[in-house]
Design a protein around this motif. Structure first.
Motif, mmCIF file in Angstrom:
data_model
loop_
_atom_site.group_PDB
_atom_site.id
_atom_site.type_symbol
_atom_site.label_atom_id
_atom_site.label_comp_id
_atom_site.label_asym_id
_atom_site.label_seq_id
_atom_site.Cartn_x
_atom_site.Cartn_y
_atom_site.Cartn_z
ATOM 1 N N ALA A 275 28.262 30.713 69.172
ATOM 2 C CA ALA A 275 27.215 30.769 70.151
ATOM 3 C C ALA A 275 25.824 30.740 69.448
ATOM 4 O O ALA A 275 25.000 30.055 70.122
ATOM 5 N N PHE A 276 25.770 31.277 68.242
ATOM 6 C CA PHE A 276 24.415 30.993 67.591
ATOM 7 C C PHE A 276 24.217 29.385 67.374
ATOM 8 O O PHE A 276 23.037 28.997 67.637
ATOM 9 N N ALA B 95 14.821 36.717 66.850
ATOM 10 C CA ALA B 95 13.520 36.647 66.817
ATOM 11 C C ALA B 95 12.873 37.324 65.676
ATOM 12 O O ALA B 95 11.760 37.097 65.318
ATOM 13 N N THR B 96 13.670 38.087 64.942
ATOM 14 C CA THR B 96 13.174 38.435 63.502
ATOM 15 C C THR B 96 13.740 37.801 62.399
ATOM 16 O O THR B 96 13.487 37.765 61.157
ATOM 17 N N GLY B 97 14.437 36.527 62.802
ATOM 18 C CA GLY B 97 14.875 35.697 61.789
ATOM 19 C C GLY B 97 16.340 35.650 60.987
ATOM 20 O O GLY B 97 16.564 35.120 60.290
ATOM 21 N N LYS B 98 16.871 36.994 61.841
ATOM 22 C CA LYS B 98 18.202 37.057 61.558
ATOM 23 C C LYS B 98 19.317 36.052 61.936
ATOM 24 O O LYS B 98 19.017 35.437 62.911
ATOM 25 N N THR B 99 20.213 35.815 60.875
ATOM 26 C CA THR B 99 21.427 34.679 61.389
ATOM 27 C C THR B 99 22.664 35.188 61.211
ATOM 28 O O THR B 99 22.662 36.468 60.537
ATOM 29 N N PRO B 100 23.522 34.627 61.693
ATOM 30 C CA PRO B 100 24.936 35.151 61.339
ATOM 31 C C PRO B 100 25.526 35.421 60.031
ATOM 32 O O PRO B 100 26.544 36.003 59.796
ATOM 33 N N VAL B 101 24.788 34.523 59.247
ATOM 34 C CA VAL B 101 25.215 34.529 57.737
ATOM 35 C C VAL B 101 24.568 35.675 57.002
ATOM 36 O O VAL B 101 23.247 35.568 57.016
ATOM 37 N N ASP B 102 25.083 36.617 56.451
ATOM 38 C CA ASP B 102 24.720 37.870 55.813
ATOM 39 C C ASP B 102 23.641 37.204 54.541
ATOM 40 O O ASP B 102 24.103 36.273 54.005
ATOM 41 N N ARG B 103 22.547 37.735 54.553
ATOM 42 C CA ARG B 103 21.647 37.458 53.541
ATOM 43 C C ARG B 103 20.956 36.240 53.773
ATOM 44 O O ARG B 103 20.068 35.651 52.603
#
Length: 524
Positions: free
Chosen positions: A308-309, A487-495
Protein backbone atom coordinates in the motif's frame (compact mmCIF):
# COMPACT_ATOMS: atom_id res chain seq x y z
CA UNK A 1 35.85 8.50 4.73
CA UNK A 2 34.39 6.40 7.51
CA UNK A 3 32.92 3.01 6.69
CA UNK A 4 30.11 3.45 9.19
CA UNK A 5 28.05 6.22 10.76
CA UNK A 6 25.23 6.62 13.24
CA UNK A 7 23.18 8.15 10.43
CA UNK A 8 23.57 8.36 6.68
CA UNK A 9 21.72 11.11 4.82
CA UNK A 10 21.15 10.85 1.07
CA UNK A 11 21.29 14.22 -0.68
CA UNK A 12 22.69 17.62 0.34
CA UNK A 13 19.56 19.74 0.06
CA UNK A 14 18.86 22.24 2.79
CA UNK A 15 16.70 19.76 4.74
CA UNK A 16 19.51 17.18 4.68
CA UNK A 17 22.09 19.64 5.92
CA UNK A 18 19.84 21.03 8.67
CA UNK A 19 19.07 17.49 9.78
CA UNK A 20 22.79 16.64 9.85
CA UNK A 21 23.61 19.78 11.85
CA UNK A 22 21.09 18.97 14.58
CA UNK A 23 21.97 15.28 14.78
CA UNK A 24 25.65 16.21 14.94
CA UNK A 25 24.90 18.61 17.78
CA UNK A 26 23.26 15.69 19.60
CA UNK A 27 26.40 13.58 19.28
CA UNK A 28 25.55 11.53 16.19
CA UNK A 29 28.22 10.66 13.62
CA UNK A 30 26.63 11.70 10.31
CA UNK A 31 27.65 11.06 6.72
CA UNK A 32 25.93 12.93 3.88
CA UNK A 33 26.18 11.57 0.33
CA UNK A 34 25.37 13.60 -2.79
CA UNK A 35 25.33 12.54 -6.45
CA UNK A 36 26.18 16.03 -7.79
CA UNK A 37 29.66 17.49 -7.69
CA UNK A 38 28.43 20.64 -5.91
CA UNK A 39 26.48 20.37 -2.64
CA UNK A 40 23.26 22.19 -1.85
CA UNK A 41 20.57 20.69 -4.08
CA UNK A 42 18.51 23.68 -5.22
CA UNK A 43 20.47 26.02 -2.92
CA UNK A 44 23.79 26.58 -4.65
CA UNK A 45 25.54 29.36 -6.53
CA UNK A 46 27.62 28.88 -9.67
CA UNK A 47 29.49 30.98 -12.24
CA UNK A 48 27.26 29.80 -15.05
CA UNK A 49 27.92 32.56 -17.60
CA UNK A 50 31.26 34.31 -17.04
CA UNK A 51 33.86 34.46 -14.29
CA UNK A 52 32.79 36.85 -11.55
CA UNK A 53 29.05 36.51 -12.27
CA UNK A 54 27.50 34.37 -9.52
CA UNK A 55 24.11 32.85 -10.26
CA UNK A 56 21.81 31.07 -7.83
CA UNK A 57 21.07 27.78 -9.55
CA UNK A 58 17.42 27.53 -8.41
CA UNK A 59 16.53 29.00 -5.00
CA UNK A 60 17.27 32.68 -4.44
CA UNK A 61 14.91 33.83 -1.67
CA UNK A 62 16.21 32.79 1.78
CA UNK A 63 13.52 34.49 3.86
CA UNK A 64 12.00 31.20 4.98
CA UNK A 65 15.38 30.02 6.23
CA UNK A 66 16.02 33.30 8.07
CA UNK A 67 12.63 33.01 9.78
CA UNK A 68 12.83 29.30 10.56
CA UNK A 69 12.98 27.54 13.90
CA UNK A 70 16.23 25.95 12.75
CA UNK A 71 17.84 29.34 12.18
CA UNK A 72 16.63 30.53 15.56
CA UNK A 73 18.50 27.61 17.13
CA UNK A 74 21.68 27.70 15.03
CA UNK A 75 21.81 31.13 13.39
CA UNK A 76 24.55 32.62 15.59
CA UNK A 77 26.85 29.66 14.98
CA UNK A 78 26.16 29.73 11.24
CA UNK A 79 26.87 33.47 11.11
CA UNK A 80 30.21 32.81 12.79
CA UNK A 81 30.89 30.35 9.96
CA UNK A 82 30.31 32.92 7.24
CA UNK A 83 26.55 32.93 6.69
CA UNK A 84 25.50 36.43 5.68
CA UNK A 85 22.21 37.77 4.39
CA UNK A 86 21.53 40.73 2.13
CA UNK A 87 18.20 42.32 3.08
CA UNK A 88 15.73 43.73 0.55
CA UNK A 89 13.22 46.40 1.51
CA UNK A 90 11.70 46.54 -1.99
CA UNK A 91 10.61 42.93 -2.19
CA UNK A 92 8.45 42.13 -5.18
CA UNK A 93 6.50 43.88 -7.91
CA UNK A 94 4.51 43.13 -11.05
CA UNK A 95 4.40 44.93 -14.37
CA UNK A 96 1.30 45.11 -16.53
CA UNK A 97 0.48 45.47 -20.20
CA UNK A 98 -1.20 48.85 -19.61
CA UNK A 99 2.15 50.28 -18.50
CA UNK A 100 1.33 50.28 -14.79
CA UNK A 101 3.07 48.47 -11.95
CA UNK A 102 2.51 47.59 -8.31
CA UNK A 103 4.99 46.45 -5.68
CA UNK A 104 5.32 45.62 -2.00
CA UNK A 105 7.95 47.41 0.09
CA UNK A 106 8.59 47.70 3.81
CA UNK A 107 8.81 51.50 3.99
CA UNK A 108 6.08 53.21 6.07
CA UNK A 109 3.06 53.78 3.86
CA UNK A 110 4.83 52.93 0.57
CA UNK A 111 2.77 49.90 -0.32
CA UNK A 112 -0.47 51.43 0.88
CA UNK A 113 0.06 54.50 -1.27
CA UNK A 114 0.62 52.36 -4.34
CA UNK A 115 -2.56 50.39 -3.63
CA UNK A 116 -4.55 53.59 -3.03
CA UNK A 117 -3.58 54.77 -6.51
CA UNK A 118 -5.61 51.82 -7.80
CA UNK A 119 -8.34 51.74 -5.14
CA UNK A 120 -8.84 53.41 -1.76
CA UNK A 121 -11.09 50.51 -0.78
CA UNK A 122 -8.21 48.14 -1.46
CA UNK A 123 -5.86 50.32 0.59
CA UNK A 124 -8.26 49.99 3.52
CA UNK A 125 -8.43 46.22 2.98
CA UNK A 126 -4.62 46.15 3.05
CA UNK A 127 -4.62 48.13 6.30
CA UNK A 128 -6.99 45.57 7.81
CA UNK A 129 -4.84 42.63 6.72
CA UNK A 130 -1.70 44.28 8.07
CA UNK A 131 -3.35 45.06 11.39
CA UNK A 132 -4.54 41.49 11.82
CA UNK A 133 -1.37 39.81 10.57
CA UNK A 134 0.62 39.52 13.82
CA UNK A 135 -2.22 37.67 15.51
CA UNK A 136 -2.90 35.51 12.48
CA UNK A 137 0.78 34.77 11.82
CA UNK A 138 1.26 33.30 15.29
CA UNK A 139 -1.20 30.52 14.54
CA UNK A 140 -0.41 30.01 10.85
CA UNK A 141 3.32 29.70 11.49
CA UNK A 142 2.61 27.34 14.40
CA UNK A 143 0.62 25.16 12.01
CA UNK A 144 3.26 25.20 9.27
CA UNK A 145 6.14 24.77 11.72
CA UNK A 146 4.81 21.77 13.65
CA UNK A 147 5.01 18.08 12.84
CA UNK A 148 1.98 16.90 10.88
CA UNK A 149 0.59 14.64 13.57
CA UNK A 150 -3.02 14.79 14.68
CA UNK A 151 -2.29 15.37 18.36
CA UNK A 152 0.25 18.13 17.60
CA UNK A 153 -1.89 19.94 15.04
CA UNK A 154 -4.94 19.44 17.27
CA UNK A 155 -3.22 21.46 19.98
CA UNK A 156 -2.50 24.24 17.47
CA UNK A 157 -6.18 24.52 16.54
CA UNK A 158 -7.37 24.20 20.15
CA UNK A 159 -5.06 27.05 21.08
CA UNK A 160 -6.53 29.16 18.28
CA UNK A 161 -10.07 28.30 19.41
CA UNK A 162 -9.27 29.22 23.00
CA UNK A 163 -7.58 32.51 22.16
CA UNK A 164 -9.52 33.65 19.10
CA UNK A 165 -12.87 31.90 19.24
CA UNK A 166 -14.76 29.69 16.81
CA UNK A 167 -15.57 32.30 14.14
CA UNK A 168 -11.95 33.44 13.81
CA UNK A 169 -10.64 29.86 13.69
CA UNK A 170 -13.25 28.93 11.09
CA UNK A 171 -12.13 31.89 8.96
CA UNK A 172 -8.54 30.65 9.24
CA UNK A 173 -9.55 27.18 8.07
CA UNK A 174 -11.46 28.78 5.19
CA UNK A 175 -8.33 30.70 4.18
CA UNK A 176 -6.31 27.47 4.24
CA UNK A 177 -8.85 25.80 1.94
CA UNK A 178 -9.54 28.71 -0.44
CA UNK A 179 -8.11 29.28 -3.89
CA UNK A 180 -6.01 32.38 -4.58
CA UNK A 181 -8.76 33.78 -6.82
CA UNK A 182 -11.43 33.32 -4.11
CA UNK A 183 -9.36 35.05 -1.43
CA UNK A 184 -8.09 37.86 -3.65
CA UNK A 185 -11.37 38.70 -5.35
CA UNK A 186 -13.16 38.77 -1.99
CA UNK A 187 -10.49 41.05 -0.51
CA UNK A 188 -9.47 43.43 -3.33
CA UNK A 189 -11.24 45.06 -6.28
CA UNK A 190 -8.16 46.06 -8.31
CA UNK A 191 -7.08 43.53 -10.93
CA UNK A 192 -3.52 44.85 -10.60
CA UNK A 193 -3.36 44.17 -6.87
CA UNK A 194 -4.98 40.76 -7.26
CA UNK A 195 -2.56 39.67 -10.00
CA UNK A 196 0.53 40.91 -8.14
CA UNK A 197 -0.29 38.85 -5.06
CA UNK A 198 -1.59 35.82 -6.99
CA UNK A 199 1.79 35.44 -8.71
CA UNK A 200 3.15 33.95 -5.48
CA UNK A 201 0.75 31.05 -5.79
CA UNK A 202 2.43 30.11 -9.07
CA UNK A 203 5.72 29.66 -7.19
CA UNK A 204 4.13 26.74 -5.34
CA UNK A 205 1.95 25.04 -7.99
CA UNK A 206 -1.15 27.04 -7.13
CA UNK A 207 -2.78 28.52 -10.19
CA UNK A 208 -5.51 31.03 -9.29
CA UNK A 209 -8.33 28.49 -9.11
CA UNK A 210 -6.59 25.77 -7.11
CA UNK A 211 -8.12 25.13 -3.69
CA UNK A 212 -5.66 25.48 -0.83
CA UNK A 213 -3.51 28.09 -2.53
CA UNK A 214 -4.76 31.30 -0.92
CA UNK A 215 -2.49 31.07 2.11
CA UNK A 216 0.69 31.51 0.05
CA UNK A 217 -0.11 34.88 -1.58
CA UNK A 218 -1.40 35.97 1.83
CA UNK A 219 1.73 34.96 3.74
CA UNK A 220 4.20 36.23 1.14
CA UNK A 221 2.55 39.63 0.85
CA UNK A 222 2.17 40.11 4.60
CA UNK A 223 5.60 38.74 5.51
CA UNK A 224 7.31 40.89 2.89
CA UNK A 225 5.38 43.97 4.04
CA UNK A 226 6.28 43.43 7.69
CA UNK A 227 9.76 41.86 7.54
CA UNK A 228 11.14 42.40 4.05
CA UNK A 229 13.06 39.74 2.15
CA UNK A 230 16.58 38.36 2.40
CA UNK A 231 18.87 36.72 -0.12
CA UNK A 232 22.34 35.32 0.49
CA UNK A 233 25.29 37.71 0.50
CA UNK A 234 27.44 36.60 -2.41
CA UNK A 235 24.95 33.90 -3.34
CA UNK A 236 22.50 31.47 -1.79
CA UNK A 237 25.35 29.04 -1.19
CA UNK A 238 26.39 31.12 1.82
CA UNK A 239 23.84 28.94 3.65
CA UNK A 240 25.15 25.67 2.23
CA UNK A 241 28.78 26.47 3.03
CA UNK A 242 27.99 27.47 6.62
CA UNK A 243 25.88 24.36 7.21
CA UNK A 244 28.62 22.07 5.90
CA UNK A 245 31.18 23.82 8.11
CA UNK A 246 28.95 23.19 11.12
CA UNK A 247 28.46 19.52 10.17
CA UNK A 248 32.20 18.98 9.82
CA UNK A 249 32.88 20.68 13.15
CA UNK A 250 30.76 17.98 14.80
CA UNK A 251 32.70 15.18 13.13
CA UNK A 252 30.30 14.72 10.22
CA UNK A 253 31.30 14.30 6.60
CA UNK A 254 29.80 15.48 3.31
CA UNK A 255 30.68 13.51 0.17
CA UNK A 256 29.85 14.86 -3.30
CA UNK A 257 29.97 12.97 -6.55
CA UNK A 258 28.87 9.80 -4.71
CA UNK A 259 25.59 8.50 -6.11
CA UNK A 260 23.65 6.18 -3.81
CA UNK A 261 22.35 3.11 -5.68
CA UNK A 262 20.24 1.48 -2.98
CA UNK A 263 19.41 1.30 0.71
CA UNK A 264 20.80 -1.80 2.40
CA UNK A 265 18.55 -3.79 4.71
CA UNK A 266 19.27 -6.36 7.40
CA UNK A 267 16.56 -8.18 9.34
CA UNK A 268 13.97 -5.80 7.88
CA UNK A 269 15.84 -2.70 9.04
CA UNK A 270 17.78 -0.12 7.05
CA UNK A 271 21.43 -0.82 7.76
CA UNK A 272 23.27 1.44 5.33
CA UNK A 273 23.71 2.29 1.65
CA UNK A 274 25.37 0.90 -1.42
CA UNK A 275 27.04 3.44 -3.67
CA UNK A 276 26.99 3.25 -7.45
CA UNK A 277 30.70 2.36 -7.41
CA UNK A 278 29.92 -0.71 -5.29
CA UNK A 279 31.07 0.60 -1.91
CA UNK A 280 28.82 -0.22 1.04
CA UNK A 281 28.54 2.15 4.02
CA UNK A 282 26.90 1.16 7.30
CA UNK A 283 24.55 3.24 9.46
CA UNK A 284 23.88 1.99 12.98
CA UNK A 285 20.87 4.20 13.83
CA UNK A 286 19.20 5.67 10.73
CA UNK A 287 19.23 6.09 6.97
CA UNK A 288 17.58 9.35 5.92
CA UNK A 289 16.63 9.82 2.28
CA UNK A 290 16.09 13.35 0.99
CA UNK A 291 14.51 12.10 -2.21
CA UNK A 292 11.22 12.32 -4.06
CA UNK A 293 8.89 9.32 -3.52
CA UNK A 294 9.81 7.80 -6.89
CA UNK A 295 13.46 8.10 -5.92
CA UNK A 296 12.79 6.32 -2.66
CA UNK A 297 11.27 3.40 -4.54
CA UNK A 298 14.39 3.17 -6.71
CA UNK A 299 16.56 3.04 -3.60
CA UNK A 300 14.36 0.22 -2.30
CA UNK A 301 14.52 -1.61 -5.65
CA UNK A 302 10.75 -1.18 -6.02
CA UNK A 303 9.60 -2.75 -2.75
CA UNK A 304 9.44 -1.49 0.81
CA UNK A 305 7.62 -4.54 2.11
CA UNK A 306 4.33 -2.65 2.32
CA UNK A 307 2.45 -2.74 -0.99
CA UNK A 308 0.00 0.00 0.00
CA UNK A 309 2.87 2.38 0.82
CA UNK A 310 4.62 1.53 -2.44
CA UNK A 311 1.46 2.32 -4.42
CA UNK A 312 1.17 5.70 -2.69
CA UNK A 313 4.78 6.56 -3.47
CA UNK A 314 4.32 5.65 -7.13
CA UNK A 315 1.13 7.75 -7.30
CA UNK A 316 2.83 10.86 -5.87
CA UNK A 317 2.16 13.71 -8.31
CA UNK A 318 4.63 16.33 -9.41
CA UNK A 319 3.91 19.92 -10.37
CA UNK A 320 4.63 21.25 -13.86
CA UNK A 321 8.23 22.09 -14.58
CA UNK A 322 10.21 25.29 -14.67
CA UNK A 323 13.02 26.59 -16.83
CA UNK A 324 15.82 28.83 -15.57
CA UNK A 325 17.53 31.55 -17.59
CA UNK A 326 20.67 33.02 -16.03
CA UNK A 327 21.95 36.23 -17.56
CA UNK A 328 25.10 38.30 -17.22
CA UNK A 329 24.17 41.91 -17.99
CA UNK A 330 25.89 45.19 -18.70
CA UNK A 331 22.97 46.97 -17.04
CA UNK A 332 19.63 46.35 -15.38
CA UNK A 333 16.43 46.26 -17.46
CA UNK A 334 15.00 49.72 -18.06
CA UNK A 335 11.45 48.93 -17.00
CA UNK A 336 9.08 51.08 -19.02
CA UNK A 337 6.51 51.11 -16.21
CA UNK A 338 8.85 52.95 -13.85
CA UNK A 339 12.48 53.49 -12.90
CA UNK A 340 11.68 52.44 -9.32
CA UNK A 341 11.31 48.84 -10.49
CA UNK A 342 15.10 48.67 -10.68
CA UNK A 343 15.13 48.63 -6.86
CA UNK A 344 13.05 45.44 -6.44
CA UNK A 345 14.42 41.96 -5.71
CA UNK A 346 11.73 40.36 -7.87
CA UNK A 347 9.65 41.61 -10.77
CA UNK A 348 6.84 39.30 -11.87
CA UNK A 349 5.43 39.33 -15.36
CA UNK A 350 2.06 37.71 -14.71
CA UNK A 351 -0.52 40.17 -16.00
CA UNK A 352 -3.80 38.66 -14.79
CA UNK A 353 -5.46 35.84 -12.92
CA UNK A 354 -6.86 34.50 -16.18
CA UNK A 355 -3.48 34.53 -17.89
CA UNK A 356 -1.91 32.62 -14.99
CA UNK A 357 -4.72 30.07 -15.06
CA UNK A 358 -4.32 29.61 -18.83
CA UNK A 359 -0.54 29.25 -18.58
CA UNK A 360 -0.88 26.61 -15.88
CA UNK A 361 -3.44 24.58 -17.85
CA UNK A 362 -1.32 24.73 -21.00
CA UNK A 363 1.71 23.39 -19.12
CA UNK A 364 -0.38 20.65 -17.48
CA UNK A 365 -1.55 19.63 -20.94
CA UNK A 366 2.07 19.26 -22.09
CA UNK A 367 2.08 22.46 -24.11
CA UNK A 368 4.72 25.17 -24.09
CA UNK A 369 2.66 28.14 -22.80
CA UNK A 370 2.17 30.95 -25.26
CA UNK A 371 2.74 33.46 -22.42
CA UNK A 372 4.65 31.92 -19.50
CA UNK A 373 4.71 33.52 -16.09
CA UNK A 374 8.14 35.06 -15.53
CA UNK A 375 9.81 35.62 -12.18
CA UNK A 376 12.59 38.10 -12.89
CA UNK A 377 15.05 38.14 -10.00
CA UNK A 378 17.36 41.15 -9.76
CA UNK A 379 19.77 39.97 -7.03
CA UNK A 380 22.54 42.46 -7.78
CA UNK A 381 20.11 45.26 -6.85
CA UNK A 382 20.23 43.85 -3.32
CA UNK A 383 23.74 42.35 -3.39
CA UNK A 384 26.16 43.98 -5.85
CA UNK A 385 28.91 41.52 -4.86
CA UNK A 386 27.45 38.89 -7.21
CA UNK A 387 28.83 40.61 -10.32
CA UNK A 388 31.80 42.79 -11.31
CA UNK A 389 31.39 46.47 -10.52
CA UNK A 390 28.73 48.08 -12.66
CA UNK A 391 27.52 44.74 -14.02
CA UNK A 392 24.53 42.63 -13.03
CA UNK A 393 23.07 39.15 -13.02
CA UNK A 394 19.46 38.37 -13.78
CA UNK A 395 17.72 35.26 -12.42
CA UNK A 396 14.73 34.39 -14.60
CA UNK A 397 12.41 31.58 -13.61
CA UNK A 398 9.97 30.53 -16.33
CA UNK A 399 6.74 29.12 -14.84
CA UNK A 400 5.15 26.82 -15.84
CA UNK A 401 6.50 24.54 -18.56
CA UNK A 402 5.98 20.82 -19.23
CA UNK A 403 8.70 18.31 -18.50
CA UNK A 404 7.57 16.36 -21.56
CA UNK A 405 6.56 18.53 -24.51
CA UNK A 406 3.44 17.57 -26.46
CA UNK A 407 3.30 20.78 -28.50
CA UNK A 408 3.40 24.56 -28.47
CA UNK A 409 0.32 26.56 -27.48
CA UNK A 410 1.53 29.39 -29.72
CA UNK A 411 2.03 27.08 -32.71
CA UNK A 412 5.54 28.41 -33.36
CA UNK A 413 7.86 25.67 -32.05
CA UNK A 414 7.56 22.27 -33.73
CA UNK A 415 10.34 20.45 -31.83
CA UNK A 416 9.46 18.47 -28.71
CA UNK A 417 12.97 17.65 -27.44
CA UNK A 418 14.11 20.06 -24.72
CA UNK A 419 17.66 19.98 -26.11
CA UNK A 420 16.30 21.61 -29.26
CA UNK A 421 13.59 23.67 -27.57
CA UNK A 422 15.66 25.14 -24.73
CA UNK A 423 17.05 28.17 -26.55
CA UNK A 424 13.98 28.68 -28.72
CA UNK A 425 11.71 28.94 -25.71
CA UNK A 426 14.22 31.12 -23.87
CA UNK A 427 13.82 33.64 -26.70
CA UNK A 428 10.07 33.73 -26.09
CA UNK A 429 10.67 34.53 -22.43
CA UNK A 430 13.32 37.15 -23.19
CA UNK A 431 11.03 38.79 -25.76
CA UNK A 432 8.39 39.16 -23.04
CA UNK A 433 10.90 40.96 -20.81
CA UNK A 434 11.97 43.09 -23.77
CA UNK A 435 8.36 44.17 -24.29
CA UNK A 436 8.32 45.60 -20.75
CA UNK A 437 11.92 46.88 -20.82
CA UNK A 438 12.86 48.02 -24.34
CA UNK A 439 16.57 47.59 -25.05
CA UNK A 440 16.94 44.88 -22.44
CA UNK A 441 18.23 42.22 -24.82
CA UNK A 442 21.04 44.48 -25.99
CA UNK A 443 22.42 44.48 -22.43
CA UNK A 444 22.86 40.70 -22.30
CA UNK A 445 26.53 39.74 -22.23
CA UNK A 446 26.04 35.97 -21.93
CA UNK A 447 23.45 33.51 -20.80
CA UNK A 448 22.91 29.99 -19.48
CA UNK A 449 19.56 28.32 -20.12
CA UNK A 450 18.61 25.43 -17.86
CA UNK A 451 15.75 23.24 -19.11
CA UNK A 452 13.41 21.25 -16.84
CA UNK A 453 15.30 18.09 -17.71
CA UNK A 454 18.63 19.78 -16.92
CA UNK A 455 17.25 20.56 -13.46
CA UNK A 456 16.18 16.94 -12.99
CA UNK A 457 19.53 15.62 -14.19
CA UNK A 458 21.30 17.70 -11.56
CA UNK A 459 18.76 16.90 -8.84
CA UNK A 460 16.46 13.88 -9.41
CA UNK A 461 14.01 15.26 -6.83
CA UNK A 462 13.01 17.92 -9.37
CA UNK A 463 11.08 15.49 -11.55
CA UNK A 464 10.37 17.08 -14.91
CA UNK A 465 11.81 20.34 -13.61
CA UNK A 466 9.32 20.49 -10.72
CA UNK A 467 11.18 22.83 -8.37
CA UNK A 468 8.79 22.22 -5.46
CA UNK A 469 9.39 18.43 -5.46
CA UNK A 470 5.71 17.57 -5.71
CA UNK A 471 2.37 19.29 -6.06
CA UNK A 472 1.07 21.01 -2.91
CA UNK A 473 -2.59 20.63 -3.81
CA UNK A 474 -4.83 19.66 -0.89
CA UNK A 475 -4.85 15.99 -1.80
CA UNK A 476 -1.06 15.99 -1.36
CA UNK A 477 -0.48 18.48 1.44
CA UNK A 478 -0.80 18.62 5.23
CA UNK A 479 -1.56 15.04 6.43
CA UNK A 480 -1.16 13.78 2.85
CA UNK A 481 2.41 14.95 2.15
CA UNK A 482 3.71 12.64 0.81
CA UNK A 483 0.90 10.26 1.90
CA UNK A 484 -1.46 9.73 4.82
CA UNK A 485 0.44 8.25 7.74
CA UNK A 486 3.84 9.32 6.44
CA UNK A 487 3.87 13.11 6.82
CA UNK A 488 6.59 12.80 9.49
CA UNK A 489 8.87 10.97 7.05
CA UNK A 490 8.09 7.56 8.49
CA UNK A 491 8.48 4.61 6.10
CA UNK A 492 7.58 0.92 6.47
CA UNK A 493 11.27 0.08 6.71
CA UNK A 494 12.53 0.41 10.27
CA UNK A 495 15.29 3.03 10.63
CA UNK A 496 14.61 4.41 7.13
CA UNK A 497 13.20 7.94 7.04
CA UNK A 498 12.11 10.29 4.27
CA UNK A 499 12.79 14.02 4.33
CA UNK A 500 12.97 16.96 1.94
CA UNK A 501 10.43 19.06 0.06
CA UNK A 502 8.24 16.04 -0.72
CA UNK A 503 7.53 15.70 3.01
CA UNK A 504 5.50 18.07 5.20
CA UNK A 505 5.80 21.09 5.41
CA UNK A 506 6.92 20.96 1.78
CA UNK A 507 8.96 23.16 -0.52
CA UNK A 508 11.03 26.20 0.32
CA UNK A 509 14.20 27.04 2.17
CA UNK A 510 12.73 26.75 5.69
CA UNK A 511 14.46 23.39 6.41
CA UNK A 512 11.28 22.31 8.22
CA UNK A 513 11.12 18.61 7.40
CA UNK A 514 14.82 18.02 8.02
CA UNK A 515 14.90 19.86 11.32
CA UNK A 516 11.70 18.25 12.65
CA UNK A 517 12.98 14.78 11.73
CA UNK A 518 16.30 15.45 13.47
CA UNK A 519 14.45 16.58 16.60
CA UNK A 520 12.34 13.41 16.47
CA UNK A 521 15.41 11.18 16.15
CA UNK A 522 17.96 13.00 18.26
CA UNK A 523 15.79 14.99 20.67
CA UNK A 524 15.15 18.68 20.92
Amino acid sequence: MRSDYDAIIIGTGINSLACAVHLGAKGWRVGVFEQAQTPGGAVKTLELTEPGFRHDWAAMNLSLFAGSGFFKAYGDDLAARGLEFAPASHCFASVFEDGKWFGVSTGPGETRARIAAFSEADAKAWDKLCGEFPGTAEHVFALLGSPMQMHVQGKVFLKALYRKGFAWTADLVRLLLSSPRKFLTETFESDHVRATLAAWGMHLDFAPDMAGGAVFPYLESMANQHFGMVIGKGGADTVTRALISKIESSGGEVHCGRRVAKVLRSDGKASGIALEDGAEIEASRAVIANVAPAGLMKLLEGKSGDGAFDDKMRAFEHAPGTMMIHLALDGLPDWAAGEELKTFAYVHIAPSLNQMARTYQQARAGLLPDQPVLVVGQPTVVDPSRAPEGKHVLWVQVRMVPGEIAGDAAGEISETDWNAVRDLYAERALDIIESHAPGFKSKIRSRAVISPLDLEADNPNLVGGDQVAGSHHLSQNFLFRPALGHATGKTPVDRLHLTGASVWPGAGTGAGSGYMLAQKLGGK
